[in-house]
Each structure stands twice: as structure tokens, then as C-alpha cells.
Design an enzyme around this catalytic site. Structure first.
Site, PDB file in Angstrom:
ATOM      1  N   ARG A  50      70.291 -50.656 100.951  1.00 39.91           N
ATOM      2  CA  ARG A  50      69.772 -49.352 101.417  1.00 39.91           C
ATOM      3  C   ARG A  50      68.277 -49.235 101.123  1.00 39.91           C
ATOM      4  O   ARG A  50      67.519 -48.717 101.940  1.00 39.91           O
ATOM      5  CB  ARG A  50      70.556 -48.202 100.768  1.00 39.91           C
ATOM      6  CG  ARG A  50      70.180 -46.850 101.352  1.00 39.91           C
ATOM      7  CD  ARG A  50      71.100 -45.739 100.874  1.00 39.91           C
ATOM      8  NE  ARG A  50      70.984 -45.496  99.449  1.00 39.91           N
ATOM      9  CZ  ARG A  50      71.719 -44.624  98.770  1.00 39.91           C
ATOM     10  NH1 ARG A  50      72.655 -43.916  99.400  1.00 39.91           N
ATOM     11  NH2 ARG A  50      71.564 -44.451  97.478  1.00 39.91           N
ATOM     12  N   LYS A 149      65.595 -42.940 101.936  1.00 38.97           N
ATOM     13  CA  LYS A 149      65.560 -42.384 100.572  1.00 38.97           C
ATOM     14  C   LYS A 149      64.121 -42.528 100.081  1.00 38.97           C
ATOM     15  O   LYS A 149      63.777 -43.475  99.373  1.00 38.97           O
ATOM     16  CB  LYS A 149      66.573 -43.118  99.689  1.00 38.97           C
ATOM     17  CG  LYS A 149      67.024 -42.302  98.496  1.00 38.97           C
ATOM     18  CD  LYS A 149      68.293 -42.857  97.922  1.00 38.97           C
ATOM     19  CE  LYS A 149      68.602 -42.320  96.555  1.00 38.97           C
ATOM     20  NZ  LYS A 149      68.787 -40.884  96.469  1.00 38.97           N
ATOM     21  N   GLU A 182      74.343 -31.855 104.068  1.00 43.25           N
ATOM     22  CA  GLU A 182      74.677 -32.421 102.751  1.00 43.25           C
ATOM     23  C   GLU A 182      74.096 -31.519 101.676  1.00 43.25           C
ATOM     24  O   GLU A 182      73.578 -30.448 101.975  1.00 43.25           O
ATOM     25  CB  GLU A 182      74.126 -33.844 102.636  1.00 43.25           C
ATOM     26  CG  GLU A 182      72.616 -33.936 102.749  1.00 43.25           C
ATOM     27  CD  GLU A 182      72.072 -35.350 102.605  1.00 43.25           C
ATOM     28  OE1 GLU A 182      72.730 -36.195 101.955  1.00 43.25           O
ATOM     29  OE2 GLU A 182      70.970 -35.607 103.131  1.00 43.25           O
TER      30      GLU A 182
END
Ligand code: PXG
Length: 284
Positions: A50, A149, A182
Site C-alpha cells: 500500500r 495514505k 469512513e
């Protein structure tokens, strides 16, 4: 504590980056929050993958191979003699000029901090959380994609401030269409009539490593899991609700915007998944 900075271990006091680092100047960089259980780093490959995907999206070249970076993470936990740890892996754009141009930054900075994990109090897991929906919407995927991220967490921090101002520990964030996305540092799930639902990635959410793990654990139990769009109304009327994340693991939610979810106690399926997840992390 020994902190990894570009291949060297520094004390906490000496672990520094330049004030010209674009990570500081612009939030230009990527990171991962990872955990180690009993000396083993949990889902390290998934976190590294990721991180590289986030870096690819922002055209940031990570100056190590995936293998070398995985070894560096494991080694940082080891040299700090930690068994249960929270690991923060950071890659900044590096030292540049005061201008925006990221390509003036020659050397990305790779930092690994391994520290003791601070957990939510036990009572939150036993009794469930009360959360609220906040006015700050999740970043528009076409602007700053939540799948990256990045070091720019202001969107989440604004939502966190709103939650804390209202006496809550977590916030549910909606996307610009009003659908549930989220939380500030967790993915969200609901259960209704035996089916587990979580927002699909295109709703503008981070692809949580814990989220993916819960999806496969539920599938192993023969529980149907749908990545599907839903609204606050669906949460209010859900039988169960829970959040997932590296720090929180799985945490039950029993109240949303003042509405009691299900029985008002952590649900049966939620508890079953919590137990299965704990078993999984123990096994490594
Ligand atoms: N959504 C967002 C926006 C996150 O930041 C998750 C979901 C869960 O993803 P994982 O891969 O951890 O299952 C996160 C997690 C914290 C903290 O202190 C959490 C995150 C980042 C920084 C701090 O709880 N990310």
C-alpha cells in the site's frame, strides 16, 4: 528508543528532518501505521504494497526495494526490543526549496518509528463506542484520493476535532454525495439481516488492511459481505455496527448521532469477528 532515518539508527532526540522537507512544508509524503504482535510484524507485505501504491500515485520514488524496506521495519522492531509495537513508516518528499515543485527534492527521507502501542480503553471494546457524523466531508477522490495514505491528514484531523468537540472519540465522515465513507482513522461496517456491508473504495475510502482482513474472515464464516453504498439511515437501522483499523483492530459501535444501534450492546457477529481477529493476530 532507536529511530531509523535513511538507513541509520538515531536516538529520539537526534531523529530529525529539515524544515525545508516538503513533508513538513506541504504534507508531501506517504506513510503507514503498522503493528507488531509478539515480535511479529502483522501484514507487513500488505502495508508495504500500500505504501508503494500511495507513493506511485504521488510520483514519489521510494529509495529502497520492497524487500529492503520490509527488512528495515522488522529490524527497527528488533533493535528496540519490542514485542507488541506500533510502527510508523514514513517517506517524505525530502529536502527542497520553498516552492511547490516536488521534483526539486532530490532525496526522499525514509523514517521508521517503532514505539509502544497506546490502545483504546478496554471498556470501549466491552461496551461499544458512541460516534457522530461530522460536517467535514471526506476528501473528494478526484481532488486528494483517500486511497493515498498521504502525510496530509488535515481532512481527517478536522473531522476528529468535530468529534472531540462533541464528546466522541471517532467521527463518521460522509462523501460529497452524502454517502457513508469512513471514519478519521478507521473503516466502517454495518450488519443488517445477516449481511455485512462496507462502503466500496470508489466512495472515497482508504483500503484498510484490517478492512480486507475482516472481509475475508467474514467470508470464511460464510457470512455474506457486500461492498455497497449506504447512508446514515442504514446505519441507524442496522443490527450491528463496527469500525476497523490497525490501531483499533475491531471496535463495536453502539450509538450513532444519538440513535442506539441494534440492542445497544456489541453485536453477536461483531464479537465473533473480534474473537477471530484476535486469534489471527496471535497466530501471526
Ligand atoms: N481509514 C483511514 C482514513 C485511516 O487513516 C484506516 C481507515 C484503517 O486502515 P488500516 O490499514 O489500519 O486497517 C486508517 C488507518 C490511529 C491512526 O492512530 C490510524 C491511521 C493512521 C494514523 C493514525 O488510529 N490509519
Amino acid at each position: 528508543m532507536k529511530i531509523y532515518v535513511n538507513g541509520k539508527y538515531c536516538s529520539k532526540a537526534n531523529a530529525k528532518v529539515s524544515v525545508y522537507d516538503h513533508g513538513l512544508l506541504y504534507g508531501d509524503g506517504v506513510f503507514e501505521g503498522i503493528r507488531a504482535y509478539a515480535g511479529r510484524v502483522f501484514k507487513l507485505r500488505e502495508h508495504i504494497n500500500r505504501l508503494y501504491e500511495s507513493a506511485k500515485a504521488i510520483m514519489l520514488r521510494i529509495p529502497l526495494s520492497k524487500k529492503d524496506l520490509m527488512d528495515a521495519v522488522t529490524e527497527t522492531v528488533r533493535v528496540n526490543r519490542l514485542k507488541d509495537a506500533y510502527i510508523r513508516l514514513i517517506v517524505t518528499r525530502g529536502l527542497g526549496t520553498l516552492g511547490l515543485n516536488p521534483f526539486n527534492c532530490r532525496e526522499p527521507q525514509v523514517i521508521i518509528i517503532a514505539d509502544k502501542i497506546v490502545l483504546y480503553p478496554r471498556t470501549f471494546y466491552e461496551n461499544g463506542l458512541s460516534v457522530i457524523t461530522v460536517p467535514t466531508q471526506r476528501n473528494l477522490a478526484e481532488a486528494v484520493n483517500p486511497r493515498i495514505k498521504s502525510l496530509n491528514y488535515l481532512n481527517n484531523i478536522l473531522a476528529k476535532i468535530e468529534a472531540i468537540n462533541s464528546g466522541c472519540h471517532e467521527a463518521i465522515m460522509l462523501n460529497s454525495f452524502g454517502y457513508v465513507a469512513e471514519c478519521t482513522g478507521d473503516n466502517i461496517f454495518i450488519l443488517k439481516d445477516g449481511v455485512i456491508k462496507t462502503p466500496p473504495l470508489f466512495m472515497g475510502v482508504l483500503e484498510g488492511i484490517t478492512r480486507d482482513e475482516i472481509i475475508s474472515l467474514a467470508a470464511n464464516f460464510g457470512i455474506e459481505v457486500m461492498e455497497t453504498v449506504f447512508t446514515r439511515h442504514d446505519i441507524f437501522n442496522a443490527d450491528e455496527c463496527f469500525l476497523t483499523g490497525t490501531a483499533a483492530e475491531i471496535i463495536p459501535v453502539v450509538k450513532v448521532d444519538g440513535r442506539t444501534i441494534g440492542s445497544g450492546r456489541p453485536g453477536r457477529i461483531t464479537r465473533k469477528l473480534m474473537a477471530a481477529f484476535h486469534e489471527l493476530v496471535r497466530r501471526g
